[in-house]
Design a protein around this motif. Structure first.
Motif, short mmCIF file in Angstrom:
data_model
loop_
_atom_site.label_atom_id
_atom_site.label_comp_id
_atom_site.label_asym_id
_atom_site.label_seq_id
_atom_site.Cartn_x
_atom_site.Cartn_y
_atom_site.Cartn_z
N LEU A 86 0.84 -1.21 0.00
CA LEU A 86 0.00 0.00 0.00
C LEU A 86 0.87 1.25 0.00
O LEU A 86 1.98 1.24 0.55
N GLY A 87 0.35 2.32 -0.57
CA GLY A 87 1.03 3.61 -0.46
C GLY A 87 0.73 4.22 0.90
O GLY A 87 -0.39 4.12 1.40
N GLY A 88 1.72 4.84 1.52
CA GLY A 88 1.47 5.58 2.75
C GLY A 88 0.91 6.95 2.40
O GLY A 88 0.64 7.25 1.22
N PHE A 89 0.68 7.79 3.44
CA PHE A 89 0.43 9.23 3.24
C PHE A 89 -0.95 9.57 2.68
O PHE A 89 -1.47 10.63 2.94
N ILE A 90 -1.56 8.65 1.91
CA ILE A 90 -2.82 9.03 1.23
C ILE A 90 -4.03 8.27 1.79
O ILE A 90 -3.91 7.14 2.28
N GLY A 91 -5.15 8.91 1.72
CA GLY A 91 -6.40 8.30 2.15
C GLY A 91 -7.54 8.94 1.36
O GLY A 91 -7.31 9.57 0.32
N ALA A 92 -8.74 8.78 1.85
CA ALA A 92 -9.88 9.41 1.18
C ALA A 92 -10.98 9.68 2.20
O ALA A 92 -11.05 9.02 3.25
N THR A 93 -11.82 10.64 1.87
CA THR A 93 -12.98 10.92 2.72
C THR A 93 -14.05 9.86 2.45
O THR A 93 -13.92 9.06 1.52
N ARG A 94 -15.11 9.91 3.24
CA ARG A 94 -16.17 8.92 3.06
C ARG A 94 -16.76 8.97 1.64
O ARG A 94 -17.15 7.95 1.08
N SER A 95 -16.78 10.19 1.06
CA SER A 95 -17.33 10.25 -0.30
C SER A 95 -16.27 9.98 -1.37
O SER A 95 -16.51 10.18 -2.56
N GLY A 96 -15.08 9.55 -0.95
CA GLY A 96 -14.09 9.10 -1.92
C GLY A 96 -13.16 10.17 -2.45
O GLY A 96 -12.44 9.94 -3.41
N VAL A 97 -13.16 11.36 -1.83
CA VAL A 97 -12.23 12.41 -2.27
C VAL A 97 -10.86 12.14 -1.66
O VAL A 97 -10.74 11.89 -0.45
N THR A 98 -9.82 12.20 -2.50
CA THR A 98 -8.46 11.90 -2.05
C THR A 98 -7.96 12.91 -1.03
O THR A 98 -8.15 14.12 -1.18
N THR A 99 -7.29 12.40 0.02
CA THR A 99 -6.71 13.28 1.05
C THR A 99 -5.27 12.84 1.32
O THR A 99 -4.87 11.75 0.93
N THR A 100 -4.50 13.70 2.01
CA THR A 100 -3.20 13.27 2.54
C THR A 100 -3.15 13.64 4.02
O THR A 100 -3.87 14.54 4.47
N ILE A 101 -2.31 12.91 4.76
CA ILE A 101 -2.34 13.06 6.22
C ILE A 101 -1.17 13.88 6.76
O ILE A 101 -0.87 13.82 7.95
N GLY A 102 -0.53 14.67 5.90
CA GLY A 102 0.56 15.56 6.35
C GLY A 102 1.92 15.04 5.90
O GLY A 102 2.11 13.83 5.80
N ARG A 103 2.85 15.98 5.64
CA ARG A 103 4.17 15.60 5.13
C ARG A 103 4.86 14.60 6.05
O ARG A 103 4.77 14.71 7.27
N GLY A 104 5.51 13.66 5.44
CA GLY A 104 6.19 12.61 6.22
C GLY A 104 5.23 11.58 6.78
O GLY A 104 5.61 10.73 7.59
N GLY A 105 3.98 11.62 6.32
CA GLY A 105 2.91 10.84 6.94
C GLY A 105 2.90 9.34 6.65
O GLY A 105 2.09 8.61 7.24
N SER A 106 3.80 8.85 5.79
CA SER A 106 3.79 7.41 5.53
C SER A 106 4.12 6.59 6.78
O SER A 106 3.62 5.48 6.96
N ASP A 107 4.96 7.14 7.65
CA ASP A 107 5.25 6.47 8.93
C ASP A 107 3.93 6.29 9.70
O ASP A 107 3.67 5.24 10.29
N PHE A 108 3.15 7.36 9.71
CA PHE A 108 1.87 7.36 10.43
C PHE A 108 0.93 6.31 9.81
O PHE A 108 0.32 5.51 10.53
N SER A 109 0.85 6.27 8.47
CA SER A 109 0.01 5.26 7.81
C SER A 109 0.42 3.86 8.27
O SER A 109 -0.43 3.02 8.58
N ALA A 110 1.74 3.61 8.29
CA ALA A 110 2.23 2.29 8.67
C ALA A 110 1.76 1.93 10.08
O ALA A 110 1.34 0.80 10.35
N ALA A 111 1.82 2.92 10.98
CA ALA A 111 1.42 2.65 12.37
C ALA A 111 -0.10 2.42 12.46
O ALA A 111 -0.55 1.55 13.21
N ILE A 112 -0.86 3.18 11.67
CA ILE A 112 -2.32 2.99 11.68
C ILE A 112 -2.66 1.58 11.18
O ILE A 112 -3.48 0.86 11.79
#
Ligand code: ADP
Ligand code: ASP
Ligand code: MG
Length: 457
Positions: free
Chosen positions: A188-214
């Motif tokens: 999976l790619g880190g850093f990126i997500g989406a809202t409930r309606s499917g709009v792409t979001t990012t969780i802040g610079r350097g956020g792939s570490d955070f994605s991994a932990a989630i």
């Protein structure tokens, strides 16, 4: 199972991705989920092209897009060989067509919003994760690419979106866990997500570490591995101080303080999901995979040294809010903090006197709006080009007189705000930004010349 996250430099080119495949191959028995960042510098380039398109520089934006395309194609073809690359070509080709179209749209409108910025930025992780998954498959790893936007649900606070854990965990269970059970390696790619309606979001610079932990917390991982380009968490930033040494073991609390105060090696939010589920986090070097790295756990032995590490956070502005008379009374501080809150500006260090409050902030772009608001309350002064230096260690709690020995070392420096952190495990102060290297080097020499070998390598 474990989560293995590889940062930008660990996937920067075909050679690096090849190393990643070897590292993952050696961990297959642990059922890894792999999370990757965009290839090194790609997010920066995407943000530059989004801004260029937004200011009507269509040609510049499209040129940057083509250079990115070339880099990704070259990497993929080197990794996959001609036959497999031909098959894979249309997959990322479609992404580049979409990006090209998006940039044309942005430059036609002549405006870039946080929402569109996230859309552009998301291509970095989208592309790297597809390439890594394909490279794994070509090397006999049974990989499965997953679009993280179908997993990581966030709010709509673009560029700094907040994860919605409950739904994300459900999706991890329903979409990722079955792949693991089937013996696959999800990528999976880190850093990126989406809202409930499917709009792409990012969780802040350097956020792939955070994605991994989630993902690790949601899947109940037995460990989260953050693979980067240094041997682990070091006693300070090795770019500032080449003598920096590896920390073998550190507590979640200490790592969180370091990350918050600028140690870029770990995104500050990474430890939160790990703490909640008590999952150890390891920081490891993808260029030196046999090195034991740093282990981050709930309780870590403290050893003989007072400090574990020094962090430095640059580009800090001091905001001094001076009330005309003794107005720091009831309600004044609240009004000030409410202004910071309204503009979503985080405050790092605070100090007060009878007539004024000084605060440090690290987001210059919010200053004009904030200034207008604060000016209604009091006289406000701004001083830029400052740096926060933060010494961290749980032994600080039990060591009297330590502030004296820190500041004796810096007797000739202009020290601004000082705070012995509320957490009791950090000593923090503000200095002129251009003095940061000298200050760090001196403190490092003083406090890290003799190290307890149980804690440091
Ligand atoms: P990645 O792309 O793998 O996420 P980052 O560039 O975000 O890597 O973080 C790794 C970098 O963090 C290192 O190359 C190093 O320069 C920097 N760094 C800053 N402080 C520290 C520290 N205390 N220990 C290790 N690295 C640090
Ligand atoms: N690619 C993103 C960035 O550069 C996220 C990450 O690397 O962690 O900020
Ligand atoms: Mg990083």
């Amino acid at each position: 199972m474990i989560v293995m996250k590889f940062g930008g430099t660990s996937v920067e080119d075909a050679k690096a991705i090849d190393r990643v495949a070897c590292i993952v191959q050696r961990r297959l028995a642990k059922n890894p989920v792999v999370v990757v960042s965009a290839m090194a510098k790609v997010t920066d380039t995407l943000l530059t092209m989004a801004r260029a398109a937004g200011s009507g520089e269509r040609k510049t934006a499209l040129k940057l897009c083509r250079s990115l395309q070339e880099r990704h194609y070259n990497t993929a073809s080197e990794l996959l060989g001609t036959a497999l690359f031909t098959e894979f070509h249309s997959e990322i080709g479609g992404d580049f067509e979409a990006l090209d179209e998006l940039l044309r749209g942005i430059s036609a409108v002549g405006e870039i919003t946080p929402r569109t910025t996230d859309h552009v930025a998301s291509f970095g992780e989208m592309l790297s994760s597809k390439i890594v998954a394909a490279a794994f498959a070509a090397r006999g790893i049974n990989s499965a690419h997953i679009d993280s936007r179908e997993i990581l649900l966030t709010d709509a606070n673009y560029m700094q979106a907040a994860p919605q854990y409950e739904e994300t965990d459900k999706r991890l269970q329903s979409k990722v866990a079955p792949l693991l059970r089937a013996g696959k390696v999800p990528v999976l790619g880190g850093f990126i997500g989406a809202t409930r309606s499917g709009v792409t979001t990012t969780i802040g610079r350097g956020g792939s570490d955070f994605s991994a932990a989630i993902f690790g917390a949601g899947l109940g991982a037995e460990g989260i591995e953050i693979w980067t380009d240094v041997d682990g968490i070091l006693t300070t930033d090795p770019r500032v101080c080449p003598d920096a040494r590896r920390i073998r073991i550190i507590s979640f609390d200490e790592a969180a303080e370091l990350a918050y105060f600028g140690a870029k090696v770990l995104h500050p939010a990474t430890v939160l999901p790990a703490i909640q589920k008590n999952i150890p986090v390891f920081v490891l070097n993808s260029r030196n995979p046999d090195c034991a790295g740093t282990r981050i756990t709930t309780r870590a032995p403290q050893g003989k040294n007072v400090f574990k590490a020094i962090a430095v956070k640059k580009h800090i502005t001091i905001v001094e809010v001076a009330a005309p008379r003794m107005l720091l009374a009831h309600g004044f501080l609240r009004a000030i903090f409410e202004a910071f809150d309204r503009h979503k500006v985080a405050v790092d260090v605070v100090s007060t006197s009878e007539v004024s409050v000084s605060l440090t902030i690290d987001s210059n772009h919010a200053i004009p709006a904030l200034a207008a608001d604060l000016a209604k309350l009091a006289d406000v002064k701004y001083e830029g080009r400052k740096a926060i230096v933060c010494l961290v260690g749980e032994n600080l709690r039990e060591t009297p007189g330590i502030a004296a020995s820190v500041f004796r070392e810096l007797a000739d420096k202009k020290i601004r705000m000082i705070s012995q952190g509320a957490s009791e495990i950090n000593l923090t102060f503000v200095i002129e930004e251009d003095e940061a290297p000298d200050v760090i080097q001196r403190l490092h020499k003083k406090f890290f010349s003799e190290l307890d070998s149980e804690i440091f390598a």
